[in-house]
Design a protein around this motif. Sequence first.
Motif, short mmCIF file in Angstrom:
data_model
loop_
_atom_site.label_atom_id
_atom_site.label_comp_id
_atom_site.label_asym_id
_atom_site.label_seq_id
_atom_site.Cartn_x
_atom_site.Cartn_y
_atom_site.Cartn_z
N MET A 302 -10.71 -9.74 -3.25
CA MET A 302 -10.85 -8.31 -3.03
C MET A 302 -10.04 -7.96 -1.80
SD MET A 302 -14.29 -5.99 -2.93
CE MET A 302 -14.37 -5.93 -4.73
N ILE A 303 -9.19 -6.96 -1.92
CA ILE A 303 -8.21 -6.65 -0.88
C ILE A 303 -8.59 -5.37 -0.15
CG2 ILE A 303 -5.78 -6.16 -0.42
CD1 ILE A 303 -5.15 -7.72 -3.02
N VAL A 304 -8.54 -5.44 1.18
CA VAL A 304 -8.71 -4.27 2.04
C VAL A 304 -7.35 -3.96 2.66
CG1 VAL A 304 -9.88 -3.30 4.05
CG2 VAL A 304 -11.06 -4.97 2.61
N THR A 305 -6.88 -2.74 2.47
CA THR A 305 -5.61 -2.32 3.06
C THR A 305 -5.79 -0.97 3.74
OG1 THR A 305 -4.30 -3.48 1.38
CG2 THR A 305 -3.20 -1.73 2.60
N ILE A 306 -5.42 -0.89 5.02
CA ILE A 306 -5.46 0.38 5.73
C ILE A 306 -4.08 0.64 6.33
CG2 ILE A 306 -6.42 1.65 7.69
CD1 ILE A 306 -9.04 0.22 7.28
N THR A 307 -3.48 1.75 5.94
CA THR A 307 -2.23 2.21 6.51
C THR A 307 -2.36 3.69 6.82
OG1 THR A 307 -1.26 2.75 4.36
CG2 THR A 307 -0.87 0.52 5.21
N TYR A 308 -1.47 4.19 7.64
CA TYR A 308 -1.48 5.62 7.97
C TYR A 308 -1.20 6.47 6.73
CZ TYR A 308 0.37 10.06 9.76
OH TYR A 308 0.63 11.39 9.99
N SER A 309 -0.23 6.05 5.94
CA SER A 309 0.19 6.82 4.78
C SER A 309 -0.49 6.32 3.51
CB SER A 309 1.71 6.73 4.62
OG SER A 309 2.11 7.13 3.32
N PRO A 310 -1.14 7.20 2.74
CA PRO A 310 -1.70 6.78 1.45
C PRO A 310 -0.64 6.23 0.50
CG PRO A 310 -2.59 8.91 2.11
CD PRO A 310 -1.49 8.60 3.06
N GLU A 311 0.58 6.73 0.61
CA GLU A 311 1.66 6.25 -0.25
C GLU A 311 2.00 4.79 0.07
OE1 GLU A 311 1.32 10.42 -0.36
OE2 GLU A 311 1.77 9.22 1.41
N ASP A 312 2.04 4.45 1.36
CA ASP A 312 2.30 3.06 1.75
C ASP A 312 1.17 2.15 1.27
OD1 ASP A 312 4.75 3.49 3.03
OD2 ASP A 312 3.77 4.04 4.91
N LYS A 313 -0.03 2.67 1.30
CA LYS A 313 -1.19 1.90 0.84
C LYS A 313 -1.10 1.64 -0.66
CE LYS A 313 -6.22 2.32 1.34
NZ LYS A 313 -7.25 3.25 1.85
N GLN A 314 -0.82 2.68 -1.43
CA GLN A 314 -0.67 2.49 -2.87
C GLN A 314 0.49 1.55 -3.19
OE1 GLN A 314 -0.73 5.54 -5.75
NE2 GLN A 314 -2.36 6.74 -4.80
N ASN A 315 1.56 1.66 -2.42
CA ASN A 315 2.71 0.79 -2.65
C ASN A 315 2.37 -0.67 -2.37
OD1 ASN A 315 5.62 0.46 -3.22
ND2 ASN A 315 5.77 -0.13 -1.08
N SER A 316 1.56 -0.91 -1.35
CA SER A 316 1.13 -2.28 -1.04
C SER A 316 0.37 -2.87 -2.21
CB SER A 316 0.26 -2.27 0.22
OG SER A 316 -0.19 -3.57 0.55
#
Length: 331
Positions: A302-316
């Motif tokens: 299960m992956i937790v990803t936090i970035t400033y941009s939602p687009e960068d998060k979806q891309n990750s």
Amino acid sequence: MKLSILDQSPISSNQTPQEALEATMKLAERAEKLGYTRFWIAEHHALPGLASSVPEVMLSYIGANTNSIRIGSGAVLLPYYKPYKVAETYNMLATLFPGRVDIGVGRAPGGSAEASAALSDNFLQSVFKMPELLKDLINYVDDKDEQVKAAPLPPVRPEIWMLGTSEKSARAAAENGLAYAFGQFMSDTEAESVVEQYRKAFKPRYEGQQPYVILTVSIICAETTEKAETLADSYLVWQVKNDQGNNFRGIPSLKEAEGVELSPEEQKKIDDMKNQMIIGNPDIVRNELNRIQEDTDTDEFMIVTITYSPEDKQNSYRLIAEQFQLQKSKK
């Protein structure tokens, strides 16, 4: 390899809480299309920068906007609540979205001492009663209580998970015949020994049940490792400053993060946090997850990803899904 997502509904400095929650829902829609197995919502209280305080509300919203991805809590902080009410809530979700609902259970406060006091008069006392609360919840969900039913009774009962960061939670999961999610992203304990202990001690709750482990990890993936490290900076600065009591209004932008002065102690903490994360290009992320799976024999990440941009998060999440060909594996 099965991959899933835990989202905390982080609020970026340019977002309102409503926009952050909408971004969570859009991420869930995207995760389903990418082939992720489940999408869990965290529970936090009065923590700056996080909008997810009531997972079950978000789960009803996400369930109504998706079709197949499993949805659940990561976690219901059980000492705050009566097990019967939790069972009713998640039975109702399971009635609306049959065969898709998970109840992840934890015992952390999920916020400040002041928030705990506002939520419960006896939080610490309830923590000590956690074994009893857990057994009651299991009985209600399994419909084994002779006196009261947790209505509505769904066609497929929710799956109960024990969440934790230590051997104690692993033992509780094993003794009660629960699937186990180990929060490696927030624990200094090595997963290998905890997972092994869980598997050895596992007592099936029903015939044919097997132990099952999710390992939760923090990952930021981008086309290049340099870009991934840059994206990670804003999250890391936000985290370390919040831990020091210097609360940001939200996750800072990359430019805002660059302008933040860090003490030597704060920089060391950031370096330590990086060592607990996977930050890199798709090849690095794939190789590291494969290595961890070999070491721990985990069933799912299960992956937790936090970035400033939602687009960068979806891309990750997209880059990771493509590495493991999740869409093909679901066909």
